[in-house]
Design an enzyme around this catalytic site. Structure first.
Site: not given
Ligand code: NAD
Length: 497
Positions: A174, A227, A282
């Protein structure tokens, strides 16, 4: 022409009509370039049924066949990496060289997974008891789900699916709804590489699709990256539904600069790690901890370098591209305003940066704050943009405490020429990935990627041997083959003699 991105189920594009969809933007122009279908739970059911049917065959595929498909996929991906990088830049905004870099880091995991016959080897002990042998094997889980963030649309899913598929699982990805095309491109490469239909399915969408995956009884594991609040939710919901979950969350990565460090090297590193990919990594450095008396000189060197950076369209040779969306750009800009209000010194204001690109793009230039304190929101929160905060401290101990007291524990770096100090830091710091004079210490594919504290929920990191373990279950077999001497009744607990 506007593009239409849809699900990829059982080796083909989904032919239904979606009731809901999202807009896809080009962040450098601010224009909508297409739409992506959002799945309902009924669409997810369809994908899971296809995956389940494919599992019956794929789990029995020989290691030789699986690695042949992986090698073919590796060749195709390598041949088409520029095409994939262009797709990433068009939807994410990061500059082309950076997009190519992410594909290359993903390729490394594919190459690691090509060695799956070796990685899946078990142990064998002959004659643990008279005439009895014991051996261990690892078997695939079944249908595994991958939920990925916008910031690495190619690399992050590739942290997981090469090993999942190589281990005999079937995968549903997804992707982020913000830049969904990269995963569909990859799905077509898998088909071309000879992967049977249904082993790699892609389902697009938002919370509804995520919830359908998290609660589906036939989905055995979830690998999530995003996140921290969503990672926590995914971990709690997935485990409550009996799944194995690894959920990687947000970050606030500190770079500690000791007084003996090479300050030119440290300034270069702070620029690269702070502003690469517009800070939407990240592993980006967002907190620069200057152990006095280095701060004044270090800030002067960083400022000098920032003046030479160009912000603009990622296809046209700029150093730094736009942010992913107007909402996100405004959120990052609001942190700049908050930092000023809270009393930090705004050394370079990215809101006034001249950019080379369409006025409607989602621009925000590199920003530098000095005199940031641990109580300020720009220090506490993950901003996920090109904002670098300098925190001045007097001692190594103060720097270490700052890092260890922070909510997040993804990556960190120390800059020093003192091997003893670096060794002490690597031992004492409560962070999952540590760089010594290396600002973005992303582990190679044969090690595992993951943070500590609020940066990871679950206990298994991504790729490396931990990845193989995550996607397999262990089984131990105790065997004895008929021998006339083995007869006789004994109701006691088996003992080895
Ligand atoms: P996000 O949490 O908004 O989205 C991640 C995924 O979750 C997406 O596929 C999105 O569709 C889904 N999602 C969003 N809201 C949701 C909800 N309410 N319920 C269920 N699913 C939901 O993150 P983003 O903005 O796409 O990415 C940036 C974040 O990812 C930053 O916080 C970054 O630090 C983190 N990140 C972490 C790593 C790591 O290895 N720790 C790597 C890359 C990114």
């Amino acid at each position: 022409m506007s593009k239409h991105v849809t699900h990829w189920i059982n080796g083909q594009e989904w032919s239904g009509t979606a009731a809901r969809h999202g807009d896809i933007y080009n962040p450098a122009t601010g224009q909508v370039t297409g739409t992506v279908d959002f799945a309902t739970s009924a669409v997810m059911d369809q994908a899971v049924a296809s995956s389940k049917a494919a599992f019956a065959e794929w789990r029995q595929a020989s290691l030789a066949r699986r690695s042949q498909v992986l090698f073919a996929f590796r060749e195709l991906l390598n041949a088409k990496k520029e095409e994939l990088a262009a797709i990433i830049t068009a939807e994410h905004g990061k500059v082309l060289s950076d997009a190519l870099g992410e594909v290359t880091r993903g390729l490394e995991v594919v190459e690691f997974a090509c060695g799956i016959p070796h990685l899946l080897k078990g142990g064998y002990s002959e004659s643990v008891s008279t005439g009895v042998d014991v051996y261990s094997i690892r078997q695939p889980l079944g249908v595994v789900g991958i939920i990925s963030p916008f910031n690495f649309p190619a690399m992050v899913p590739m942290w997981f699916f090469p090993l999942a598929i190589a281990s005999g699982n079937v995968v549903i990805v997804k992707p982020s709804e913000k830049d969904p095309s990269a995963t569909d491109f990859v799905a077509k490469l898998w088909k071309e590489a000879g992967l049977p239909d249904g082993v790699f399915n892609v389902v697009h969408g938002d919370k509804e699709a995520v919830d359908a995956l998290l609660t589906h009884p036939d989905v055995k594991s979830i690998s999530f990256v995003g996140s921290t609040p969503i990672a926590k939710y995914v971990y709690e919901t997935g485990t409550a539904h009996g799944k194995r979950v690894q959920a990687l969350g947000g970050a606030k990565n500190h770079m500690v600069v000791l007084p003996d460090a090479d300050l030119d090297l440290a300034a270069d590193a702070a620029i690269n790690a702070g502003f690469g990919s517009a800070g939407e990594r990240c592993m980006a450095i967002s907190a620069l901890v200057a152990v006095e008396p280095v701060a004044d000189v270090l800030i002067a060197k960083i400022k000098e370098r920032m003046a030479k950076l160009t912000t603009g369209d990622g296809t046209k040779g700029a150093d730094m591209g736009p942010l992913v969306s107007s909402i996100h750009r405004d959120k990052v800009a609001s942190y700049v305003a908050a930092g000023e209000k809270e009393g930090a010194t705004l050394v370079v204001d990215g809101r006034t940066t001249k950019f080379e690109g369409d006025a409607a793009g989602f621009w925000l230039g590199p920003t530098l704050f000095d005199n940031v304190t641990p109580k300020m929101s720009i220090y506490i929160d993950e901003i996920f943009g090109p904002v670098l905060s300098v925190i001045r401290v007097k001692t190594y101990a103060e720097a270490l405490k700052l890092v260890n007291d922070h909510l997040y524990g993804n990556g960190t770096a120390i800059f020093t020429n003192d091997g003893g100090a670096a060794r002490r830091y690597q031992n004492e710091v409560e962070v999952g990935m540590v760089g010594i004079n290396v600002p973005i210490p992303v582990p190679m594919a044969y090690y595992s990627f993951g943070g500590w504290k609020a940066s990871l929920f679950g206990d298994t990191h991504a790729h490396g041997i931990e990845g193989v373990h995550f996607f397999t279950r262990g089984k131990v077999v105790t065997s004895r083959w008929l021998d006339p001497s083995h007869g006789g009744i004994n109701l006691g607990f088996p003992q080895n003699v």
